[in-house]
Design an enzyme around this catalytic site. Structure first.
Site, PDB file in Angstrom:
ATOM      1  N   ASP A   1       0.651  -1.127  -0.103  1.00 25.09           N
ATOM      2  CA  ASP A   1      -0.111   0.078  -0.032  1.00 25.09           C
ATOM      3  C   ASP A   1       0.843   1.306   0.035  1.00 25.09           C
ATOM      4  O   ASP A   1       2.000   1.226   0.608  1.00 25.09           O
ATOM      5  CB  ASP A   1      -0.843  -0.033   1.410  1.00 25.09           C
ATOM      6  CG  ASP A   1      -2.102   1.105   0.947  1.00 25.09           C
ATOM      7  OD1 ASP A   1      -2.471   1.582  -0.020  1.00 25.09           O
ATOM      8  OD2 ASP A   1      -2.566   1.297   2.211  1.00 25.09           O
TER       9      ASP A   1
ATOM     10  N   ASN B   1     -10.973  -2.401  -4.842  1.00 21.20           N
ATOM     11  CA  ASN B   1     -10.334  -1.607  -5.787  1.00 21.20           C
ATOM     12  C   ASN B   1     -11.172  -1.291  -7.226  1.00 21.20           C
ATOM     13  O   ASN B   1     -10.824  -0.256  -7.856  1.00 21.20           O
ATOM     14  CB  ASN B   1      -8.872  -2.051  -5.942  1.00 21.20           C
ATOM     15  CG  ASN B   1      -7.809  -2.215  -5.176  1.00 21.20           C
ATOM     16  OD1 ASN B   1      -6.925  -2.615  -4.865  1.00 21.20           O
ATOM     17  ND2 ASN B   1      -8.307  -0.975  -4.181  1.00 21.20           N
TER      18      ASN B   1
HETATM   19  C1  IPE Z   1      -5.149  -2.550  -0.042  1.00 25.31           C
HETATM   20  O1  IPE Z   1      -5.063  -1.557  -0.411  1.00 25.31           O
HETATM   21  C2  IPE Z   1      -5.328  -3.570  -1.421  1.00 25.31           C
HETATM   22  C3  IPE Z   1      -4.161  -3.366  -2.225  1.00 25.31           C
HETATM   23  C4  IPE Z   1      -2.870  -3.080  -1.713  1.00 25.31           C
HETATM   24  C5  IPE Z   1      -4.067  -4.253  -3.262  1.00 25.31           C
HETATM   25  P1  IPE Z   1      -6.166  -0.360  -0.327  1.00 25.31           P
HETATM   26  O2  IPE Z   1      -5.523   1.222  -0.580  1.00 25.31           O
HETATM   27  O3  IPE Z   1      -7.184  -0.735  -1.377  1.00 25.31           O
HETATM   28  O4  IPE Z   1      -6.500  -0.581   1.025  1.00 25.31           O
HETATM   29  P2  IPE Z   1      -7.572   0.453   1.998  1.00 25.31           P
HETATM   30  O5  IPE Z   1      -8.845   1.087   1.087  1.00 25.31           O
HETATM   31  O6  IPE Z   1      -6.583   1.808   2.374  1.00 25.31           O
HETATM   32  O7  IPE Z   1      -8.455  -0.121   3.074  1.00 25.31           O
HETATM   33  C1  IPE Z   2      -1.642   0.186  -3.496  1.00 27.70           C
HETATM   34  O1  IPE Z   2      -1.435   1.580  -3.436  1.00 27.70           O
HETATM   35  C2  IPE Z   2      -1.958  -0.238  -4.626  1.00 27.70           C
HETATM   36  C3  IPE Z   2      -3.493  -0.627  -4.966  1.00 27.70           C
HETATM   37  C4  IPE Z   2      -4.202  -0.791  -3.987  1.00 27.70           C
HETATM   38  C5  IPE Z   2      -3.773  -1.081  -6.214  1.00 27.70           C
HETATM   39  P1  IPE Z   2      -2.777   2.626  -3.383  1.00 27.70           P
HETATM   40  O2  IPE Z   2      -3.154   2.783  -4.859  1.00 27.70           O
HETATM   41  O3  IPE Z   2      -3.604   2.219  -2.458  1.00 27.70           O
HETATM   42  O4  IPE Z   2      -1.776   3.970  -2.690  1.00 27.70           O
HETATM   43  P2  IPE Z   2      -2.438   5.096  -1.775  1.00 27.70           P
HETATM   44  O5  IPE Z   2      -2.767   4.021  -0.365  1.00 27.70           O
HETATM   45  O6  IPE Z   2      -3.732   5.577  -2.180  1.00 27.70           O
HETATM   46  O7  IPE Z   2      -1.249   5.979  -1.400  1.00 27.70           O
HETATM   47 MG    MG Z   3      -4.236   2.346  -0.560  1.00 23.81          MG
END
Ligand code: IPE
Ligand code: IPE
Ligand code: MG
Length: 245
Positions: free
Chosen positions: A22, A70
């Site tokens: 993340d 997502n």
């Molecule tokens: C979790 O990250 C999913 C992945 C890393 C693929 P998210 O960014 O989607 O999680 P939340 O929304 O902060 O819980």
């Molecule tokens: C994780 O990074 C990747 C996916 C969930 C696909 P994020 O896209 O959630 O990045 P942040 O958490 O918004 O910084």
């Molecule tokens: Mg995230």
């Protein structure tokens, strides 16, 4: 790095490490760039983590690539991610094969572009006899969805009279999950500062150790992976008992 490697206890290597990668979007935004730039930069951290796994002989590593939730992100971001998967899987899955890793995919991949599905299936087949480690990609994955589909499959079998309700024990249930042939998760690493599980491997991580770090995923390097393992090795795992393992 050498100092960190010296601290590793090779008799206490986790069987299965799972990573919630993340922080890509925030990493890019901090630099005044589009979120997709952060997703592109994720690759380096993935390769570093796989190299660390190979070095430590960790047999199973699961990466949370894209969650079932997502899909609810703005269309532009989802499209960008699909474009990246389409472009990057070709080159990088080849690299993973060269490392002698077996690739396994969990999630509802039918929702992905056909070209991505084909690529994933191609590499699952091509790498199926690789021996160094198993890399599990959780893509279009949600733990609740996984548990629900297992429950439905079992209900159907009972309905058809193939099994009785008393046949349903933990092992039987597990055999209906995407991860039926994989060991439980020993360690979950989450980068990016949030302290939550976000619908990841809920059944499999019942007794996993949790490790949270503020490092944003694109900054996560081999040394950070080693630090997570060293931290894990200091934990006392009791599994509900009074003696630690
Ligand atoms: C979790 O990250 C999913 C992945 C890393 C693929 P998210 O960014 O989607 O999680 P939340 O929304 O902060 O819980
Ligand atoms: C994780 O990074 C990747 C996916 C969930 C696909 P994020 O896209 O959630 O990045 P942040 O958490 O918004 O910084
Ligand atoms: Mg995230």
């Amino acid at each position: 790095m050498k100092d960190l490697l010296k601290k590793i206890d090779y008799n206490n290597i986790p069987d299965h490490v799972a990573i919630i990668m993340d922080g890509n979007g925030r990493w890019a935004e901090k630099r005044g760039k589009l979120r997709t730039f952060g997703h592109e930069k994720a690759v380096h951290s993935i390769i570093d983590s796989l190299n660390a796994c190979k070095k430590l002989k960790i047999p199973y590593i699961t990466l949370y690539v894209f969650s079932s939730e997502n899909w609810n992100r703005p269309k532009k971001e989802v499209d960008n991610l699909m474009y990246l998967f389409h472009n990057y899987f070709k080159d990088y899955l080849k690299e993973v094969h060269k490392k002698d890793f077996r690739i396994f995919v969990i999630g509802d991949i039918c929702k992905l572009l056909e070209s991505i599905q084909e690529e994933l299936i191609f590499y699952m087949n091509k790498t199926k006899n690789n021996k160094s480690a198993t890399l599990i990609l959780a893509i279009s994955y949600g733990a609740r969805e996984e548990i629900l589909q297992a429950t439905k499959a079992i209900a159907k079998k009972i309905d058809k009279g193939k099994f009785q309700l008393q046949d349903v024990n933990e092992n039987f249930f597990k055999s209906h999950l995407y991860t039926k042939d994989l060991p439980d998760v020993d360690l979950i690493i989450r980068t990016g500062g949030e302290k939550r599980i976000s619908n990841f491997l809920l059944w499999q991580s019942a007794y996993a150790e949790l490790y949270f770090t503020d490092i944003l995923w694109p900054d996560f390097r081999k040394k950070d992976f080693l630090e997570a393992i060293i931290n894990y090795q200091k934990r006392k795992r009791r599994f509900g008992n009074i003696n630690s393992h």
